[in-house]
Design a protein around this motif. Structure first.
Motif, PDB file in Angstrom:
ATOM      1  N   MET A   1     -11.746   6.817 -12.098  1.00 12.44           N
ATOM      2  CA  MET A   1     -10.393   7.337 -12.271  1.00 12.44           C
ATOM      3  C   MET A   1      -9.392   6.168 -12.254  1.00 12.44           C
ATOM      4  O   MET A   1      -9.444   5.297 -11.384  1.00 12.44           O
ATOM      5  N   THR A   2      -8.515   6.146 -13.209  1.00 13.33           N
ATOM      6  CA  THR A   2      -7.550   5.059 -13.330  1.00 13.33           C
ATOM      7  C   THR A   2      -6.537   5.117 -12.190  1.00 13.33           C
ATOM      8  O   THR A   2      -5.987   6.164 -11.887  1.00 13.33           O
ATOM      9  N   LYS A   3      -6.353   3.941 -11.559  1.00 15.76           N
ATOM     10  CA  LYS A   3      -5.390   3.874 -10.458  1.00 15.76           C
ATOM     11  C   LYS A   3      -3.963   3.964 -11.014  1.00 15.76           C
ATOM     12  O   LYS A   3      -3.646   3.384 -12.041  1.00 15.76           O
ATOM     13  N   ARG A   4      -3.120   4.688 -10.313  1.00 12.28           N
ATOM     14  CA  ARG A   4      -1.721   4.793 -10.738  1.00 12.28           C
ATOM     15  C   ARG A   4      -1.041   3.433 -10.681  1.00 12.28           C
ATOM     16  O   ARG A   4      -1.328   2.613  -9.805  1.00 12.28           O
ATOM     17  N   THR A   5      -0.120   3.220 -11.592  1.00 11.72           N
ATOM     18  CA  THR A   5       0.704   2.023 -11.512  1.00 11.72           C
ATOM     19  C   THR A   5       1.686   2.203 -10.360  1.00 11.72           C
ATOM     20  O   THR A   5       1.935   3.322  -9.889  1.00 11.72           O
ATOM     21  N   ILE A   6       2.263   1.092  -9.900  1.00  8.71           N
ATOM     22  CA  ILE A   6       3.232   1.155  -8.810  1.00  8.71           C
ATOM     23  C   ILE A   6       4.440   1.977  -9.232  1.00  8.71           C
ATOM     24  O   ILE A   6       5.009   2.744  -8.435  1.00  8.71           O
ATOM     25  N   LYS A   7       4.823   1.870 -10.502  1.00  7.20           N
ATOM     26  CA  LYS A   7       5.937   2.662 -11.011  1.00  7.20           C
ATOM     27  C   LYS A   7       5.635   4.153 -10.911  1.00  7.20           C
ATOM     28  O   LYS A   7       6.484   4.955 -10.517  1.00  7.20           O
ATOM     29  N   GLU A   8       4.397   4.535 -11.241  1.00  5.12           N
ATOM     30  CA  GLU A   8       3.988   5.944 -11.147  1.00  5.12           C
ATOM     31  C   GLU A   8       3.953   6.406  -9.690  1.00  5.12           C
ATOM     32  O   GLU A   8       4.342   7.534  -9.372  1.00  5.12           O
ATOM     33  N   VAL A   9       3.478   5.513  -8.791  1.00  8.81           N
ATOM     34  CA  VAL A   9       3.442   5.841  -7.368  1.00  8.81           C
ATOM     35  C   VAL A   9       4.857   6.103  -6.853  1.00  8.81           C
ATOM     36  O   VAL A   9       5.104   7.079  -6.129  1.00  8.81           O
ATOM     37  N   LYS A  10       5.798   5.251  -7.246  1.00 18.37           N
ATOM     38  CA  LYS A  10       7.189   5.423  -6.809  1.00 18.37           C
ATOM     39  C   LYS A  10       7.760   6.746  -7.306  1.00 18.37           C
ATOM     40  O   LYS A  10       8.545   7.401  -6.604  1.00 18.37           O
ATOM     41  N   ARG A  11       7.358   7.147  -8.520  1.00 22.00           N
ATOM     42  CA  ARG A  11       7.832   8.413  -9.072  1.00 22.00           C
ATOM     43  C   ARG A  11       7.313   9.585  -8.237  1.00 22.00           C
ATOM     44  O   ARG A  11       8.042  10.543  -7.959  1.00 22.00           O
ATOM     45  N   VAL A  12       6.038   9.499  -7.813  1.00 23.38           N
ATOM     46  CA  VAL A  12       5.445  10.537  -6.967  1.00 23.38           C
ATOM     47  C   VAL A  12       6.141  10.578  -5.611  1.00 23.38           C
ATOM     48  O   VAL A  12       6.503  11.646  -5.104  1.00 23.38           O
ATOM     49  N   LEU A  13       6.369   9.401  -5.030  1.00 21.26           N
ATOM     50  CA  LEU A  13       7.011   9.331  -3.723  1.00 21.26           C
ATOM     51  C   LEU A  13       8.440   9.884  -3.759  1.00 21.26           C
ATOM     52  O   LEU A  13       8.894  10.518  -2.804  1.00 21.26           O
ATOM     53  N   ALA A  14       9.133   9.658  -4.864  1.00 24.71           N
ATOM     54  CA  ALA A  14      10.510  10.130  -4.992  1.00 24.71           C
ATOM     55  C   ALA A  14      10.595  11.645  -4.967  1.00 24.71           C
ATOM     56  O   ALA A  14      11.642  12.211  -4.624  1.00 24.71           O
ATOM     57  N   GLN A  15       9.492  12.327  -5.329  1.00 19.50           N
ATOM     58  CA  GLN A  15       9.462  13.788  -5.346  1.00 19.50           C
ATOM     59  C   GLN A  15       9.187  14.386  -3.969  1.00 19.50           C
ATOM     60  O   GLN A  15       9.375  15.581  -3.752  1.00 19.50           O
ATOM     61  N   MET A  16       8.739  13.566  -3.030  1.00 14.96           N
ATOM     62  CA  MET A  16       8.321  14.069  -1.722  1.00 14.96           C
ATOM     63  C   MET A  16       9.521  14.417  -0.849  1.00 14.96           C
ATOM     64  O   MET A  16      10.499  13.687  -0.789  1.00 14.96           O
ATOM     65  N   THR A  17       9.409  15.536  -0.164  1.00 13.24           N
ATOM     66  CA  THR A  17      10.470  15.990   0.739  1.00 13.24           C
ATOM     67  C   THR A  17       9.982  16.147   2.177  1.00 13.24           C
ATOM     68  O   THR A  17      10.739  16.568   3.042  1.00 13.24           O
ATOM     69  N   ASP A  18       8.700  15.797   2.414  1.00 13.31           N
ATOM     70  CA  ASP A  18       8.102  16.012   3.727  1.00 13.31           C
ATOM     71  C   ASP A  18       7.087  14.904   4.002  1.00 13.31           C
ATOM     72  O   ASP A  18       6.270  14.579   3.140  1.00 13.31           O
ATOM     73  N   LEU A  19       7.116  14.354   5.216  1.00 11.32           N
ATOM     74  CA  LEU A  19       6.161  13.305   5.585  1.00 11.32           C
ATOM     75  C   LEU A  19       4.741  13.838   5.712  1.00 11.32           C
ATOM     76  O   LEU A  19       3.776  13.062   5.749  1.00 11.32           O
ATOM     77  N   ASP A  20       4.584  15.159   5.778  1.00  7.79           N
ATOM     78  CA  ASP A  20       3.254  15.762   5.860  1.00  7.79           C
ATOM     79  C   ASP A  20       2.670  16.054   4.479  1.00  7.79           C
ATOM     80  O   ASP A  20       1.617  16.691   4.370  1.00  7.79           O
ATOM     81  N   ASP A  21       3.333  15.613   3.445  1.00  2.00           N
ATOM     82  CA  ASP A  21       2.842  15.827   2.077  1.00  2.00           C
ATOM     83  C   ASP A  21       1.437  15.231   1.952  1.00  2.00           C
ATOM     84  O   ASP A  21       1.227  14.046   2.240  1.00  2.00           O
ATOM     85  N   PRO A  22       0.424  16.042   1.541  1.00  2.99           N
ATOM     86  CA  PRO A  22      -0.966  15.551   1.469  1.00  2.99           C
ATOM     87  C   PRO A  22      -1.143  14.373   0.511  1.00  2.99           C
ATOM     88  O   PRO A  22      -2.085  13.573   0.677  1.00  2.99           O
ATOM     89  N   ARG A  23      -0.280  14.233  -0.464  1.00  3.87           N
ATOM     90  CA  ARG A  23      -0.403  13.113  -1.403  1.00  3.87           C
ATOM     91  C   ARG A  23      -0.168  11.777  -0.710  1.00  3.87           C
ATOM     92  O   ARG A  23      -0.654  10.731  -1.160  1.00  3.87           O
ATOM     93  N   LEU A  24       0.560  11.820   0.412  1.00  4.65           N
ATOM     94  CA  LEU A  24       0.878  10.594   1.125  1.00  4.65           C
ATOM     95  C   LEU A  24      -0.363   9.986   1.765  1.00  4.65           C
ATOM     96  O   LEU A  24      -0.491   8.764   1.867  1.00  4.65           O
ATOM     97  N   VAL A  25      -1.301  10.840   2.183  1.00  3.57           N
ATOM     98  CA  VAL A  25      -2.524  10.362   2.836  1.00  3.57           C
ATOM     99  C   VAL A  25      -3.308   9.458   1.901  1.00  3.57           C
ATOM    100  O   VAL A  25      -3.731   8.353   2.268  1.00  3.57           O
ATOM    101  N   GLY A  26      -3.498   9.909   0.681  1.00  4.38           N
ATOM    102  CA  GLY A  26      -4.235   9.103  -0.289  1.00  4.38           C
ATOM    103  C   GLY A  26      -3.532   7.808  -0.627  1.00  4.38           C
ATOM    104  O   GLY A  26      -4.165   6.753  -0.748  1.00  4.38           O
ATOM    105  N   LEU A  27      -2.223   7.888  -0.746  1.00  2.00           N
ATOM    106  CA  LEU A  27      -1.459   6.694  -1.120  1.00  2.00           C
ATOM    107  C   LEU A  27      -1.468   5.636  -0.017  1.00  2.00           C
ATOM    108  O   LEU A  27      -1.428   4.433  -0.287  1.00  2.00           O
ATOM    109  N   LYS A  28      -1.548   6.079   1.242  1.00  2.00           N
ATOM    110  CA  LYS A  28      -1.562   5.125   2.343  1.00  2.00           C
ATOM    111  C   LYS A  28      -2.786   4.215   2.318  1.00  2.00           C
ATOM    112  O   LYS A  28      -2.782   3.122   2.881  1.00  2.00           O
TER     113      LYS A  28
END
Length: 257
Positions: A1-28
């Motif tokens: 699976m192709t790793k997201r670019t940093i620009k794409e990661v920032k776009r995902v992070l900008a959508q987050m409204t909660d520190l418990d967002d499950p997407r954050l675990v993978g990104l860490k």
């Protein structure tokens, strides 16, 4: 699976409204420095938002207490312009709905002019009712500033429709037959008083901007009538304008009458 670019990661992070967002675990687990910095920035943003939201909720303390008592319409009242050498004193009264959601609303003194100007029309759009009261410099000279402030507040409350069941006022007593709660620094403790402080400040600043066009030498657009060095220099050179408070020092000293 192709790793997201940093620009794409920032776009995902900008959508987050909660520190418990499950997407954050993978990104860490992503070791890239750019990703880790973006995660830290997002955490700071979300912590700041959570703090602002908690403070916003705390400023509903008095309103919620009255609503639970069955008092449907609670008005916050505040004034601006007690200290200036020129212009009116202005009061605002605001009745907010229980679902009011403008988190940025706070004591107007804590906000920039731009934020206040953005919030005032939004407050008026959400509010059940907004009232304005005003006593000009002649009324201030006749009554004294304390009594003039009370008159402006009474005018603001009288213009509310419906009339409130309870008033929360910033450390004053208003001459109306309505229950009142007086709070020291009420504009920082009550969301309704905060809203009133913003509406009053923006309303008065607009008036002083208009006066600045008539009397540009006094720099009202920057000092709103307060005694800055430039304002005092104009007073000394030109004397008071028709909007100056003649009973205020040092205006009386510079009168050419």
């Amino acid at each position: 699976m192709t790793k997201r670019t940093i620009k794409e990661v920032k776009r995902v992070l900008a959508q987050m409204t909660d520190l418990d967002d499950p997407r954050l675990v993978g990104l860490k687990a992503d070791p890239r420095k750019g990703v880790q910095l973006a995660i830290q920035s997002t955490a700071n943003r979300l912590h700041k938002h959570a703090k602002a939201l908690a403070e916003f909720e705390a400023r509903f303390k008095y309103e919620r207490s009255f609503w639970h008592q069955g008092l449907q319409y609670v008005a916050g009242v505040d004034e601006v312009g007690r200290g200036p050498l020129a212009g009116p004193v202005v009061a605002a009264a605001v009745i907010l709905p229980q679902d009011f959601d403008l988190v940025a609303v706070n004591d107007s003194k804590q906000l920039t002019p731009r934020i206040r100007a953005e919030l005032a029309p939004k407050i008026q759009a959400q509010a059940i009712s907004v009232g304005i009261g005003l006593v000009d410099n002649h009324g201030i000279d006749e009554l004294n500033i304390y009594q003039a402030t009370r008159v402006a507040m009474k005018q603001a409350v009288a213009s509310l429709t419906p009339q409130p069941d309870e008033i929360i006022v910033d450390a004053m007593q208003i001459a109306v037959p309505i229950r009142q709660t007086r709070l020291i620094k009420g504009d920082a403790k009550s969301i309704s008083v905060s809203a009133a402080s913003i509406v009053a400040k923006v309303y008065r600043d607009h008036l002083m901007d208009e006066y600045a066009k008539q009397y540009p030498e006094y720099d009202f657009v920057h000092n709103a009538g307060y005694g800055t060095a430039k304002h005092l220099a104009a007073l000394k050179a030109l004397g008071p304008t028709p909007i100056h408070r003649m009973t205020f020092s040092p205006v009386d000293k510079f009168s050419k009458k």
